[in-house]
Design a protein around this motif. Sequence first.
Motif, PDB file in Angstrom:
ATOM      1  N   HIS A 184      18.461  -6.957  -4.473  1.00  0.00           N
ATOM      2  CA  HIS A 184      18.806  -5.536  -4.380  1.00  0.00           C
ATOM      3  C   HIS A 184      18.810  -4.860  -5.757  1.00  0.00           C
ATOM      4  CE1 HIS A 184      19.509  -5.183  -0.094  1.00  0.00           C
ATOM      5  NE2 HIS A 184      20.076  -6.374  -0.127  1.00  0.00           N
ATOM      6  N   VAL A 185      19.179  -5.585  -6.790  1.00  0.00           N
ATOM      7  CA  VAL A 185      19.058  -5.016  -8.137  1.00  0.00           C
ATOM      8  C   VAL A 185      17.595  -4.737  -8.450  1.00  0.00           C
ATOM      9  CG1 VAL A 185      19.313  -5.503 -10.606  1.00  0.00           C
ATOM     10  CG2 VAL A 185      21.193  -5.992  -9.043  1.00  0.00           C
ATOM     11  N   ALA A 186      16.697  -5.645  -8.047  1.00  0.00           N
ATOM     12  CA  ALA A 186      15.265  -5.445  -8.288  1.00  0.00           C
ATOM     13  C   ALA A 186      14.748  -4.215  -7.547  1.00  0.00           C
ATOM     14  CB  ALA A 186      14.489  -6.687  -7.863  1.00  0.00           C
ATOM     15  N   ILE A 187      15.277  -3.953  -6.355  1.00  0.00           N
ATOM     16  CA  ILE A 187      14.900  -2.728  -5.639  1.00  0.00           C
ATOM     17  C   ILE A 187      15.294  -1.503  -6.463  1.00  0.00           C
ATOM     18  CG2 ILE A 187      15.533  -1.253  -3.676  1.00  0.00           C
ATOM     19  CD1 ILE A 187      15.502  -3.669  -1.900  1.00  0.00           C
ATOM     20  N   ALA A 188      16.532  -1.516  -6.960  1.00  0.00           N
ATOM     21  CA  ALA A 188      16.996  -0.379  -7.758  1.00  0.00           C
ATOM     22  C   ALA A 188      16.130  -0.197  -9.006  1.00  0.00           C
ATOM     23  CB  ALA A 188      18.454  -0.576  -8.150  1.00  0.00           C
ATOM     24  N   GLU A 189      15.783  -1.297  -9.658  1.00  0.00           N
ATOM     25  CA  GLU A 189      14.970  -1.211 -10.868  1.00  0.00           C
ATOM     26  C   GLU A 189      13.578  -0.687 -10.562  1.00  0.00           C
ATOM     27  OE1 GLU A 189      17.206  -4.793 -13.370  1.00  0.00           O
ATOM     28  OE2 GLU A 189      15.344  -5.214 -12.279  1.00  0.00           O
ATOM     29  N   ALA A 190      13.059  -0.966  -9.370  1.00  0.00           N
ATOM     30  CA  ALA A 190      11.754  -0.441  -8.968  1.00  0.00           C
ATOM     31  C   ALA A 190      11.795   1.071  -8.773  1.00  0.00           C
ATOM     32  CB  ALA A 190      11.290  -1.118  -7.677  1.00  0.00           C
ATOM     33  N   ASP A 233      11.491  -7.068   5.301  1.00  0.00           N
ATOM     34  CA  ASP A 233      11.381  -5.745   5.921  1.00  0.00           C
ATOM     35  C   ASP A 233      11.509  -4.644   4.873  1.00  0.00           C
ATOM     36  OD1 ASP A 233      11.124  -6.946   8.388  1.00  0.00           O
ATOM     37  OD2 ASP A 233      13.228  -6.700   8.940  1.00  0.00           O
ATOM     38  N   PHE A 234      12.429  -4.823   3.927  1.00  0.00           N
ATOM     39  CA  PHE A 234      12.549  -3.880   2.813  1.00  0.00           C
ATOM     40  C   PHE A 234      11.226  -3.791   2.052  1.00  0.00           C
ATOM     41  CE2 PHE A 234      17.146  -4.466   3.220  1.00  0.00           C
ATOM     42  CZ  PHE A 234      17.678  -3.273   2.747  1.00  0.00           C
ATOM     43  N   VAL A 235      10.674  -4.960   1.711  1.00  0.00           N
ATOM     44  CA  VAL A 235       9.474  -4.982   0.873  1.00  0.00           C
ATOM     45  C   VAL A 235       8.295  -4.327   1.587  1.00  0.00           C
ATOM     46  CG1 VAL A 235       7.918  -6.425  -0.492  1.00  0.00           C
ATOM     47  CG2 VAL A 235      10.301  -7.108  -0.218  1.00  0.00           C
ATOM     48  N   ASP A 236       8.160  -4.574   2.879  1.00  0.00           N
ATOM     49  CA  ASP A 236       7.058  -3.972   3.632  1.00  0.00           C
ATOM     50  C   ASP A 236       7.112  -2.448   3.564  1.00  0.00           C
ATOM     51  OD1 ASP A 236       6.154  -6.478   4.347  1.00  0.00           O
ATOM     52  OD2 ASP A 236       7.088  -6.450   6.346  1.00  0.00           O
ATOM     53  N   ALA A 237       8.296  -1.879   3.754  1.00  0.00           N
ATOM     54  CA  ALA A 237       8.437  -0.419   3.729  1.00  0.00           C
ATOM     55  C   ALA A 237       8.225   0.129   2.326  1.00  0.00           C
ATOM     56  CB  ALA A 237       9.816  -0.019   4.251  1.00  0.00           C
ATOM     57  N   ILE A 238       8.738  -0.583   1.325  1.00  0.00           N
ATOM     58  CA  ILE A 238       8.576  -0.137  -0.060  1.00  0.00           C
ATOM     59  C   ILE A 238       7.110  -0.219  -0.478  1.00  0.00           C
ATOM     60  CG2 ILE A 238       9.131  -0.724  -2.465  1.00  0.00           C
ATOM     61  CD1 ILE A 238      11.916  -1.606  -1.416  1.00  0.00           C
ATOM     62  N   GLU A 239       6.442  -1.293  -0.097  1.00  0.00           N
ATOM     63  CA  GLU A 239       5.019  -1.434  -0.447  1.00  0.00           C
ATOM     64  C   GLU A 239       4.188  -0.336   0.187  1.00  0.00           C
ATOM     65  OE1 GLU A 239       1.687  -4.967  -0.719  1.00  0.00           O
ATOM     66  OE2 GLU A 239       3.161  -5.058   0.910  1.00  0.00           O
ATOM     67  N   ALA A 240       4.519   0.006   1.437  1.00  0.00           N
ATOM     68  CA  ALA A 240       3.789   1.066   2.138  1.00  0.00           C
ATOM     69  C   ALA A 240       4.156   2.458   1.631  1.00  0.00           C
ATOM     70  CB  ALA A 240       4.060   0.976   3.632  1.00  0.00           C
ATOM     71  N   GLN A 290       9.190   5.318  -3.469  1.00  0.00           N
ATOM     72  CA  GLN A 290       8.449   6.379  -4.146  1.00  0.00           C
ATOM     73  C   GLN A 290       7.769   5.892  -5.427  1.00  0.00           C
ATOM     74  OE1 GLN A 290      11.397   9.411  -4.841  1.00  0.00           O
ATOM     75  NE2 GLN A 290      11.259  10.260  -2.784  1.00  0.00           N
ATOM     76  N   ASN A 291       8.449   5.027  -6.175  1.00  0.00           N
ATOM     77  CA  ASN A 291       8.036   4.747  -7.560  1.00  0.00           C
ATOM     78  C   ASN A 291       7.573   3.323  -7.821  1.00  0.00           C
ATOM     79  OD1 ASN A 291       8.857   7.406  -8.286  1.00  0.00           O
ATOM     80  ND2 ASN A 291      10.972   6.709  -8.413  1.00  0.00           N
ATOM     81  N   ARG A 292       7.546   2.470  -6.822  1.00  0.00           N
ATOM     82  CA  ARG A 292       7.244   1.055  -7.043  1.00  0.00           C
ATOM     83  C   ARG A 292       5.834   0.866  -7.606  1.00  0.00           C
ATOM     84  NH1 ARG A 292       2.499   0.350  -4.885  1.00  0.00           N
ATOM     85  NH2 ARG A 292       2.222   0.524  -2.630  1.00  0.00           N
ATOM     86  N   THR A 293       5.657  -0.243  -8.315  1.00  0.00           N
ATOM     87  CA  THR A 293       4.355  -0.643  -8.831  1.00  0.00           C
ATOM     88  C   THR A 293       3.910  -1.915  -8.112  1.00  0.00           C
ATOM     89  OG1 THR A 293       5.282  -2.054 -10.561  1.00  0.00           O
ATOM     90  CG2 THR A 293       4.948   0.279 -11.102  1.00  0.00           C
ATOM     91  N   VAL A 294       2.676  -2.317  -8.336  1.00  0.00           N
ATOM     92  CA  VAL A 294       2.174  -3.568  -7.762  1.00  0.00           C
ATOM     93  C   VAL A 294       3.010  -4.739  -8.267  1.00  0.00           C
ATOM     94  CG1 VAL A 294       0.206  -5.140  -7.677  1.00  0.00           C
ATOM     95  CG2 VAL A 294      -0.160  -2.671  -7.486  1.00  0.00           C
ATOM     96  N   GLU A 295       3.394  -4.679  -9.544  1.00  0.00           N
ATOM     97  CA  GLU A 295       4.219  -5.738 -10.124  1.00  0.00           C
ATOM     98  C   GLU A 295       5.589  -5.800  -9.453  1.00  0.00           C
ATOM     99  OE1 GLU A 295       0.938  -4.769 -12.626  1.00  0.00           O
ATOM    100  OE2 GLU A 295       2.546  -3.470 -11.875  1.00  0.00           O
ATOM    101  N   LEU A 328       9.500  -8.475  -5.794  1.00  0.00           N
ATOM    102  CA  LEU A 328      10.356  -8.382  -4.611  1.00  0.00           C
ATOM    103  C   LEU A 328       9.980  -9.428  -3.557  1.00  0.00           C
ATOM    104  CD1 LEU A 328      10.613  -4.490  -4.259  1.00  0.00           C
ATOM    105  CD2 LEU A 328      12.468  -6.059  -4.851  1.00  0.00           C
ATOM    106  N   ARG A 329       8.684  -9.683  -3.394  1.00  0.00           N
ATOM    107  CA  ARG A 329       8.255 -10.719  -2.448  1.00  0.00           C
ATOM    108  C   ARG A 329       8.803 -12.088  -2.875  1.00  0.00           C
ATOM    109  NH1 ARG A 329       6.639  -8.599   2.227  1.00  0.00           N
ATOM    110  NH2 ARG A 329       4.990  -7.038   1.996  1.00  0.00           N
ATOM    111  N   GLU A 330       8.717 -12.361  -4.161  1.00  0.00           N
ATOM    112  CA  GLU A 330       9.208 -13.639  -4.676  1.00  0.00           C
ATOM    113  C   GLU A 330      10.709 -13.790  -4.437  1.00  0.00           C
ATOM    114  OE1 GLU A 330       9.490 -16.001  -8.981  1.00  0.00           O
ATOM    115  OE2 GLU A 330       8.187 -14.244  -8.744  1.00  0.00           O
ATOM    116  N   LEU A 331      11.466 -12.725  -4.689  1.00  0.00           N
ATOM    117  CA  LEU A 331      12.911 -12.771  -4.497  1.00  0.00           C
ATOM    118  C   LEU A 331      13.274 -12.866  -3.009  1.00  0.00           C
ATOM    119  CD1 LEU A 331      13.972 -10.115  -7.155  1.00  0.00           C
ATOM    120  CD2 LEU A 331      14.383 -12.584  -7.250  1.00  0.00           C
ATOM    121  N   ALA A 332      12.493 -12.202  -2.148  1.00  0.00           N
ATOM    122  CA  ALA A 332      12.731 -12.289  -0.702  1.00  0.00           C
ATOM    123  C   ALA A 332      12.471 -13.712  -0.198  1.00  0.00           C
ATOM    124  CB  ALA A 332      11.851 -11.285   0.043  1.00  0.00           C
TER     125      ALA A 332
END
Length: 245
Positions: free
Chosen positions: A142-148, A191-198, A105-110, A115-119
């Motif tokens: 996963h911490v980065a996901i929470a922070e996003a 897979d996480f990042v793809d769904a979050i980005e979309a 819901q809240n992610r930014t481009v940054e 997340l891509r780098e960490l993946a």
Amino acid sequence: MTAEKLTKPYQRGLAASEIHDILRDEILTLTLEPGSPLDEVGLSKRFAVSRSPIREALYRLTSNRLAQRLPNRSTIVAPVDLTHFPEFIQALDVQQRLATRLAAQNRTVEDIARLRELADAFNLYIEETDALQIMQANFAFHVAIAEAGRNPYVVRQYRVLLSEARRLLHIHVRFLHAANRKHVMRDQHHDFVDAIEAQDVQQADAIAHAHSMQFHDRFLAALNHVPDDSFDIGNPPAVTPKGGD
């Protein structure tokens, strides 16, 4: 990092941090087994420092639930609680789904770039089969996901569960390596990042739940894994009943 490197003079305040990191890594990789004593005097001799930085390092380990202070004021490596593993997975699943939904819901481009780098880093460590780095990379991702997700309460609660999961993940990773199945973890984080980005909240939720259940199933498989199935002494002889017949 090894204890030998700590026999040099420190910059003020760095000894506790370095000692903490060494003990943390030894706990996470089960080099220091659950329940092992963390004796201030012994650790002071090992690292050639006073007891003050040892106390600070142990305090940090206790705060992160990797060490446990007993009523008699001694400190031990925190036990791995398998008795409540089903409840742990339930809590982890709820927090993981919530954190991932909020990220979508809240992610930014940054956030996506991070997340891509960490993946990518996670995939790299899988190829190198470095269990400690895999654990740390998984935790960071996963911490980065929470922070996003931009909710500090979710970040705090999720970090606690992720921290407790790291030693269980070590057992899980060791099992996959022994069974030559480490490849099953590759690209799962993408897979996480793809769904979050979309910003697909439902897909993000589904992936997070599937991730929790995969961890559950593989960890139980690890507990049932036979390390060396080539060792076979045959079937046991039949028991002869006492008293003849």
